[in-house]
Design a protein around this motif. Structure first.
Motif, PDB file in Angstrom:
ATOM      1  N   TRP A  54       0.816  -1.200   0.000  1.00 35.13           N
ATOM      2  CA  TRP A  54       0.000   0.000   0.000  1.00 35.13           C
ATOM      3  C   TRP A  54       0.861   1.266   0.000  1.00 35.13           C
ATOM      4  O   TRP A  54       1.916   1.306   0.603  1.00 35.13           O
ATOM      5  N   GLN A  55       0.369   2.307  -0.655  1.00 31.87           N
ATOM      6  CA  GLN A  55       0.882   3.669  -0.456  1.00 31.87           C
ATOM      7  C   GLN A  55      -0.253   4.407   0.252  1.00 31.87           C
ATOM      8  O   GLN A  55      -1.406   4.288  -0.126  1.00 31.87           O
ATOM      9  N   PHE A  56       0.083   5.113   1.303  1.00 38.67           N
ATOM     10  CA  PHE A  56      -0.942   5.751   2.120  1.00 38.67           C
ATOM     11  C   PHE A  56      -1.017   7.242   1.847  1.00 38.67           C
ATOM     12  O   PHE A  56      -0.002   7.892   1.610  1.00 38.67           O
ATOM     13  N   VAL A  57      -2.245   7.759   1.888  1.00 41.38           N
ATOM     14  CA  VAL A  57      -2.484   9.177   1.691  1.00 41.38           C
ATOM     15  C   VAL A  57      -3.616   9.603   2.616  1.00 41.38           C
ATOM     16  O   VAL A  57      -4.584   8.863   2.818  1.00 41.38           O
ATOM     17  N   ASP A  58      -3.454  10.782   3.214  1.00 41.78           N
ATOM     18  CA  ASP A  58      -4.506  11.335   4.058  1.00 41.78           C
ATOM     19  C   ASP A  58      -5.575  11.971   3.188  1.00 41.78           C
ATOM     20  O   ASP A  58      -5.272  12.548   2.134  1.00 41.78           O
ATOM     21  N   GLY A  59      -6.815  11.879   3.631  1.00 38.91           N
ATOM     22  CA  GLY A  59      -7.907  12.450   2.867  1.00 38.91           C
ATOM     23  C   GLY A  59      -8.962  13.075   3.747  1.00 38.91           C
ATOM     24  O   GLY A  59      -9.048  12.799   4.949  1.00 38.91           O
ATOM     25  N   LEU A  60      -9.752  13.930   3.154  1.00 35.40           N
ATOM     26  CA  LEU A  60     -10.844  14.635   3.808  1.00 35.40           C
ATOM     27  C   LEU A  60     -12.133  14.294   3.064  1.00 35.40           C
ATOM     28  O   LEU A  60     -12.218  14.474   1.849  1.00 35.40           O
ATOM     29  N   VAL A  61     -13.126  13.803   3.799  1.00 31.40           N
ATOM     30  CA  VAL A  61     -14.416  13.479   3.192  1.00 31.40           C
ATOM     31  C   VAL A  61     -15.138  14.783   2.886  1.00 31.40           C
ATOM     32  O   VAL A  61     -15.291  15.637   3.757  1.00 31.40           O
ATOM     33  N   LYS A  62     -15.533  14.945   1.642  1.00 27.63           N
ATOM     34  CA  LYS A  62     -16.196  16.192   1.252  1.00 27.63           C
ATOM     35  C   LYS A  62     -17.533  15.894   0.594  1.00 27.63           C
ATOM     36  O   LYS A  62     -17.748  14.784   0.090  1.00 27.63           O
ATOM     37  N   PRO A  63     -18.425  16.867   0.609  1.00 26.46           N
ATOM     38  CA  PRO A  63     -19.723  16.658  -0.034  1.00 26.46           C
ATOM     39  C   PRO A  63     -19.540  16.404  -1.530  1.00 26.46           C
ATOM     40  O   PRO A  63     -18.674  16.988  -2.167  1.00 26.46           O
ATOM     41  N   GLY A  99     -23.136   3.805  -2.561  1.00 31.02           N
ATOM     42  CA  GLY A  99     -22.838   5.211  -2.777  1.00 31.02           C
ATOM     43  C   GLY A  99     -21.332   5.358  -2.736  1.00 31.02           C
ATOM     44  O   GLY A  99     -20.611   4.365  -2.584  1.00 31.02           O
ATOM     45  N   THR A 100     -20.850   6.566  -2.897  1.00 25.10           N
ATOM     46  CA  THR A 100     -19.406   6.791  -2.850  1.00 25.10           C
ATOM     47  C   THR A 100     -19.064   7.826  -1.798  1.00 25.10           C
ATOM     48  O   THR A 100     -19.857   8.717  -1.506  1.00 25.10           O
ATOM     49  N   LEU A 101     -17.864   7.685  -1.250  1.00 26.49           N
ATOM     50  CA  LEU A 101     -17.269   8.728  -0.429  1.00 26.49           C
ATOM     51  C   LEU A 101     -16.395   9.551  -1.349  1.00 26.49           C
ATOM     52  O   LEU A 101     -15.585   8.988  -2.103  1.00 26.49           O
ATOM     53  N   ASN A 102     -16.552  10.850  -1.316  1.00 26.71           N
ATOM     54  CA  ASN A 102     -15.692  11.733  -2.085  1.00 26.71           C
ATOM     55  C   ASN A 102     -14.575  12.161  -1.151  1.00 26.71           C
ATOM     56  O   ASN A 102     -14.830  12.844  -0.164  1.00 26.71           O
ATOM     57  N   VAL A 103     -13.350  11.724  -1.463  1.00 20.49           N
ATOM     58  CA  VAL A 103     -12.221  11.954  -0.577  1.00 20.49           C
ATOM     59  C   VAL A 103     -11.211  12.861  -1.261  1.00 20.49           C
ATOM     60  O   VAL A 103     -10.619  12.489  -2.283  1.00 20.49           O
ATOM     61  N   SER A 104     -11.055  14.063  -0.700  1.00 22.90           N
ATOM     62  CA  SER A 104     -10.059  14.997  -1.223  1.00 22.90           C
ATOM     63  C   SER A 104      -8.698  14.629  -0.658  1.00 22.90           C
ATOM     64  O   SER A 104      -8.534  14.494   0.557  1.00 22.90           O
ATOM     65  N   ILE A 105      -7.722  14.469  -1.557  1.00 20.70           N
ATOM     66  CA  ILE A 105      -6.345  14.193  -1.143  1.00 20.70           C
ATOM     67  C   ILE A 105      -5.461  15.415  -1.400  1.00 20.70           C
ATOM     68  O   ILE A 105      -4.242  15.307  -1.457  1.00 20.70           O
ATOM     69  N   ALA A 106      -6.105  16.583  -1.561  1.00 19.42           N
ATOM     70  CA  ALA A 106      -5.378  17.832  -1.816  1.00 19.42           C
ATOM     71  C   ALA A 106      -4.330  18.054  -0.730  1.00 19.42           C
ATOM     72  O   ALA A 106      -4.571  17.733   0.432  1.00 19.42           O
ATOM     73  N   PRO A 107      -3.178  18.547  -1.086  1.00 20.33           N
ATOM     74  CA  PRO A 107      -2.811  19.135  -2.373  1.00 20.33           C
ATOM     75  C   PRO A 107      -2.387  18.111  -3.429  1.00 20.33           C
ATOM     76  O   PRO A 107      -2.023  18.484  -4.535  1.00 20.33           O
ATOM     77  N   LYS A 108      -2.433  16.835  -3.092  1.00 23.42           N
ATOM     78  CA  LYS A 108      -2.059  15.820  -4.081  1.00 23.42           C
ATOM     79  C   LYS A 108      -3.171  15.635  -5.106  1.00 23.42           C
ATOM     80  O   LYS A 108      -4.340  15.877  -4.841  1.00 23.42           O
TER      81      LYS A 108
END
Length: 158
Positions: free
Chosen positions: A9-18, A57-66
Motif C-alpha cells: 500500500w501507499q498511504f495518503v490522508d484524505g478529507l471526506v467532502k460533499p 454510494g461513494t465517499l468523495n475523498v479529497s487528497i489535496a494538495p495531491k
C-alpha cells in the motif's frame, strides 16, 4: 470483498467532502432515485465485480494538495450501458484500504472515465471510494486511504 496484500500500500490522508449525491441517490434532483451505484451494480456483477457487500454510494475523498493519475487499475470495464438515458461509459476500479477511526476497511477506488461520462465530474484532487458503511462518518472527517501504487499514482500539485 476484494483484498490486497498490505505490504504494497501507499498511504495518503484524505478529507471526506460533499459530493453530488447522485451515486447514492440522495440528491434532491437526481434522475436516479436509487442512485447510480445501485443501478450499475448488476452490470458490474455480470462483468465479474460484485459490489453487493459495499454501501451503495461513494465517499468523495479529497487528497489535496495531491492529485492522482490512474495507471493500471485492477479492473476496467468498457462500454457499460447501465442506463437507457445516456451512452455507455467506461469504469475502472482499484482495490483500496479505507482507515477511519483507526479501523481498516476494504474499499474500491471507483473511477468513471471522464471521457465517457455525461456529467458530475470530480476535481483532480478527489477520489471516489466505494466501501462498507462506515458508522459515524461525516463530511469533513479525516481518513486515510491505502492505494495500490501500481494502479494509482499520487502527484504533488504544489
Amino acid at each position: 470483498m476484494l483484498t490486497r496484500d498490505t505490504r504494497d500500500w501507499q498511504f495518503v490522508d484524505g478529507l471526506v467532502k460533499p459530493g453530488h449525491q447522485v451515486a447514492s441517490g440522495l440528491a434532491a434532483n437526481s434522475p436516479y432515485p436509487a442512485g447510480t451505484i445501485a443501478m450499475q451494480t448488476p452490470f458490474f456483477k455480470t462483468l465479474g465485480m460484485d459490489l453487493s457487500g459495499y454501501y451503495q454510494g461513494t465517499l468523495n475523498v479529497s487528497i489535496a494538495p495531491k492529485e492522482f493519475k490512474i495507471l493500471q487499475p485492477e479492473f476496467t470495464f468498457r462500454q457499460v450501458k447501465w442506463s437507457p438515458e445516456h451512452a455507455a461509459e467506461d469504469f475502472s476500479f482499484s482495490i483500496c484500504l479505507v482507515i477511519f477511526n483507526g479501523l481498516p476497511r476494504p474499499g474500491l477506488i471507483y473511477y468513471p472515465h471522464p471521457e465517457t461520462k455525461l456529467d458530475h465530474f470530480q476535481d483532480p484532487h478527489t477520489l471516489e471510494v466505494i466501501t462498507v458503511k462506515l458508522a459515524g462518518i461525516n463530511y469533513f472527517d479525516y481518513l486515510q486511504l491505502g492505494l495500490n501504487p501500481e494502479a494509482i499514482e499520487l502527484i504533488s500539485s504544489q
